[in-house]
Design a protein around this motif. Structure first.
Motif: not given
Lengths: 456, 456
Positions: A405-430
């Motif tokens: 996220x700090x590098x202007x990237x994404x937490x998921x390119x092709x697997x989806x957010x699911x349950x495992x990454x949803x905690x980080x989604x707000x940090x990426x999207x705002x």
């Protein structure tokens, strides 16, 4: 209990054998390949055989306010198909029809067909469905659409979303609607088809997809390069992608090279710091020109060994080696699997940063990548019986996403957010984009019965 | 009047010269190229110079419950940028910055830049932005994104949506949000970027787009075929597209051929029933192979004349002739311009049906088409001073859309629904999808201030 009585209504509403209440079978549908330790246990599994089955199940869930977890082949890596206690798991694995239309170059598929089966069915008509997740032999086309799955050829050919022209989707109130269709150009109304692709079952359940197909891919030439360092390899990636569009540009680090070599014994250079596997599928003489450009870039960036072949089988062996990296590293230990992506020029920073995180948390992280589009899969190895190591692995898992996220990237390119990454989604999207997302979710699924706990 | 007083607040909130109240200038922003006779008159035109200007204008409109009509270059053909009485027209024509990043092969553009200017700017970096509406020299990239514009090369390279990786958009409450970014693969959260592409200013105002770029297109070879009948030409289209992916496959009927020949005097066969212009941009020897396939298909389908050239200028002359068809036919009389598309094998049925409609309503309808993807532009010529003919032309306009819908097609392939076609959208999408669309509209624009009357 009311729910048990009510469940009888569901059993009655659906064909014999569709609603499964056997506890052993229910248990086998608790998790997908993310193996979420917090998975619950469904009250029943619905093995839908038709859109009508899906509608009946959704209507019953809406009437009884029961969560419904859509599931394709269960190969998701983010926990998007994780059962919840007292919910229904609806699997589309029995919905497997496909009709190919060679004139419009499209195929209408039910969601349970595997990606490899779609590829095979359209190949019979001389056509090609490009998206190729590494799991293409075991993942379903419905799951591909629900997660906007990627793969190795995306660097040139795009992702699932680029190939979904239309779909049938069952909404939260049980209505089935058709979106888009076999029309290459159609801008009538909002792009709802594209909205549902990648929505991970949170807005509706995809019961059919209309796919855009391409003429067959030309035989690919393959170039493999070994590099002393990750930096040298990253430099070669940038050189190549700023000049041509390779049909594949894959990366493996030292750990991955050795893990694959342990299993496949194909003579990979175990001392190399990084390996790149590139392909050109340019037709005729153009392939040779692209191969030359790739070879020259490899050499100029300090490759210690460069090997090129226009033999498709030989090339496929290297592609298969790259695809085999995840299972090979899994032999070392269970994995936390990342899917972070960055704008291409940040790739070296990402890989450096991951190395620092691994050192700091004292865990083994191997990086493999669809390098050509900046999409990496850092694989965090840990022993689940070692509570301390597991805790450190989990910290590293989050820190890798923070870094992307700090590098202007994404937490998921092709697997989806699911349950495992949803905690980080707000940090990426705002907060604003999350609120926008939540508003769309709420208006399409006001009861919140569709895959609750996934993405949001 | 409260609104006049309130307008002072808007003038004060924005830089000098941004808010225009000169009645002559306001009048010049009443219509786009659809020349909707029911266009209203705005109370002011906002010539935004920045995202902050757009935000201030939207906030003022929200506070005062005033409709806001976003406008790019005003070249829309469906009336999507038609002023409403007492509303604000917000034009992005002054927002013209572009930054090209050759490494990630992306460009960040403000919406007011013309499509041709985007192409030129990225060409300086050796890159290519494919989408090419016929109006590419006068239409804006923001309008392209808002309508999901197409063009001639879409048959091989896809539409605007396929090239928009991210955007900044001002929401109905004045917040500016960033969606997506320069990442080829990113499936974090809902595909909001794709939802806003083609939303015709009804969900937000696009203030910046991040575009995916390709390496330069190889020089194209061109094949032109004259056919005695539309049917023979349609057959050739099907033969070609089921074999290869041409970089262009355009169609003109007899009326269009003659109208263009009247203006350009380039020696087109005036007796031909139909003309096809095809291109191959396959690299090297592959182009010659594709040209042969096209020539053979033309000949097999009964072409009366086939001409092939690998001279780019000569080829461009034929492409320009096809692009010039609309202005050429406009010399005969004002046009009602259709944009209907059908699945490819229905193309002959569509063209036959249009002929029948023209005969039945006693109006002249010329058909030109992006034939390779089934997207046609029937052009209904009428004399606006002849009330009876105008009425018959309007009936034919609707009947052509009815026909496209009946054939499983779309009322708009690349121009958007705007105001002119919204009456037919429910017939194409069905009540359920319209309701879904309305729910999304209502949740993102609860006051209904964003481009009211367009699409819904």
């Amino acid at each position: 209990m009311t729910t048990i009585t009510a469940l009888d209504d569901l059993v009655t509403a659906l064909p014999v054998g569709v609603v499964i209440t056997d506890p052993d079978i229910i248990a086998s549908y608790r998790q997908d390949r993310a193996f979420d330790p917090d998975a619950g246990t469904a009250m029943a599994v619905v093995r839908a055989t038709s859109t009508a089955d899906v509608q009946a199940a959704v209507r019953w869930c809406a009437a009884n306010n029961v969560p419904i977890i859509p599931r394709g082949a269960g190969t998701g890596l983010s926990g998007g198909a994780t059962a919840v206690d007292g919910g229904i798991v609806l699997t589309t694995e029995k919905m497997r029809d496909i009709t190919v239309d060679p004139i419009t170059r499209s195929a209408i598929c039910q969601p349970g067909l595997l990606n490899a089966e779609v590829k095979a069915a359209v190949k019979e008509h001389g056509l090609w469905y490009p998206p190729d997740p590494s799991s293409f032999e075991i993942c379903s086309i419905g799951g591909n659409a629900a997660t906007n799955a990627g793969g190795l050829c995306c660097v040139k050919y795009g992702v699932t979303s680029d190939y979904v022209l239309g779909m049938e989707v069952v909404l939260a109130d049980g209505r089935a609607v058709r979106l888009g269709g076999a029309r290459l150009k159609d801008t009538a109304g909002l792009s709802l088809t594209k909205l549902f692709v990648g929505s991970e079952g949170t807005l509706g359940i995809i019961t059919e997809v209309t796919l855009r197909l391409l003429p067959p891919q030309a035989a690919a030439s393959t170039v493999v390069g070994s590099f002393a360092s990750v930096h040298a390899a990253s430099k070669a990636v940038l050189e190549i992608t700023s000049t041509i569009r390779p049909a594949m540009l894959e990366f493996m680090d030292k750990v991955a090279i050795n893990a694959v070599e342990d299993q496949l014994k194909m003579g990979l250079d175990r001392t190399a710091g990084a390996l790149l596997v590139a392909q050109s599928d340019a037709p005729g003489a153009a392939a040779a020109a692209e191969v030359e450009i790739i070879e020259a870039a490899f050499t100029r960036c300090g490759a210690t060994e460069v090997f090129a072949t226009d033999d498709p089988d030989e090339g496929e062996a290297f592609t298969a080696a790259r695809r085999y990296a995840i299972p090979a590293i899994e032999k070392i230990g269970p994995l936390l699997l990342e899917d972070v992506g960055v704008p291409l020029h940040k790739l070296p920073d990402l890989i450096d940063g991951i190395e620092a995180i691994a050192a700091n948390r004292d865990v083994l992280i191997s990086v493999i990548a669809h390098a050509g589009d900046g999409n990496t899969h850092p694989l965090i190895v840990h022993d689940p019986n070692d509570a301390d190591e597991t805790a450190r692995a989990n910290l590293a898992f989050g820190e890798v996403m923070d870094l992307a996220i700090a590098l202007g990237g994404t937490i998921t390119g092709e697997h989806g957010v699911g349950r495992l990454k949803k905690g980080w989604l707000p940090d990426q999207l705002g907060a604003d984009v999350i609120e926008l997302t939540q508003r769309i979710k709420d208006t399409l699924d006001p009861q919140g019965i569709l895959n609750p706990g996934t993405m949001l």
